[in-house]
Design an enzyme around this catalytic site. Structure first.
Site, PDB file in Angstrom:
ATOM      1  N   GLY A 172       0.857  -1.182   0.000  1.00  0.00           N
ATOM      2  CA  GLY A 172       0.000   0.000   0.000  1.00  0.00           C
ATOM      3  C   GLY A 172       0.886   1.223   0.000  1.00  0.00           C
ATOM      4  O   GLY A 172       2.094   1.132  -0.245  1.00  0.00           O
ATOM      5  N   GLY A 173       0.322   2.372   0.284  1.00  0.00           N
ATOM      6  CA  GLY A 173       1.079   3.619   0.268  1.00  0.00           C
ATOM      7  C   GLY A 173       2.356   3.554   1.066  1.00  0.00           C
ATOM      8  O   GLY A 173       3.448   3.772   0.547  1.00  0.00           O
ATOM      9  N   GLU A 174       2.251   3.252   2.338  1.00  0.00           N
ATOM     10  CA  GLU A 174       3.425   3.173   3.212  1.00  0.00           C
ATOM     11  C   GLU A 174       3.575   1.792   3.835  1.00  0.00           C
ATOM     12  O   GLU A 174       4.247   1.630   4.842  1.00  0.00           O
ATOM     13  CB  GLU A 174       3.316   4.223   4.320  1.00  0.00           C
ATOM     14  CG  GLU A 174       3.359   5.647   3.808  1.00  0.00           C
ATOM     15  CD  GLU A 174       3.199   6.666   4.929  1.00  0.00           C
ATOM     16  OE1 GLU A 174       2.954   6.276   6.084  1.00  0.00           O
ATOM     17  OE2 GLU A 174       3.310   7.864   4.630  1.00  0.00           O
ATOM     18  N   GLU A 175       2.915   0.805   3.244  1.00  0.00           N
ATOM     19  CA  GLU A 175       2.974  -0.553   3.793  1.00  0.00           C
ATOM     20  C   GLU A 175       3.664  -1.488   2.813  1.00  0.00           C
ATOM     21  O   GLU A 175       3.525  -1.359   1.604  1.00  0.00           O
ATOM     22  CB  GLU A 175       1.567  -1.072   4.098  1.00  0.00           C
ATOM     23  CG  GLU A 175       0.903  -0.343   5.241  1.00  0.00           C
ATOM     24  CD  GLU A 175      -0.446  -0.942   5.605  1.00  0.00           C
ATOM     25  OE1 GLU A 175      -1.027  -1.674   4.783  1.00  0.00           O
ATOM     26  OE2 GLU A 175      -0.905  -0.674   6.719  1.00  0.00           O
TER      27      GLU A 175
END
Length: 103
Positions: free
Chosen positions: A15-18
């Site tokens: 994901g965005g920051e995962e």
């Protein structure tokens, strides 16, 4: 993170920051140990900000979960348990590794 993992591990943006890190043939203790090694390395890094002469320190929180075939758990359930452990790490103060409870 790829440089800090073993050659046969998988590191991918989720994901965005995962990110998802898959550690084949690793149990909860192994996964937590690898995640802790990566967490410490990230904590010690200085990240240069683009277009500036400034740098900052960053931290990382990890949630780990093991896939155990005997439990007949699907991949989505394992990811959900790891995600729950990640949010527990964040709730407990961030910059830590939390291991999901076994199914």
């Amino acid at each position: 993170m790829k440089k800090m993992s073993r050659p046969y591990d998988l590191v991918a943006r989720y994901g965005g920051e995962e990110f998802i890190l898959c550690f084949p043939k690793s149990d909860n203790a192994d996964s937590a140990s690898i995640a802790e090694r990566i967490r410490k390395t990230v904590e010690e890094m200085m990240v240069n900000l683009p277009d500036t002469s400034q740098s900052v320190k960053i931290t990382a929180s990890f949630g780990t979960a093991s896939f155990v075939p005997e439990f007949e758990e699907d991949v989505d359930a394992v990811i959900k348990r790891a995600d729950d452990a990640l949010y527990r790490a964040k709730d407990e103060g961030r910059n830590r590794v939390c291991v999901a409870d076994p199914k």
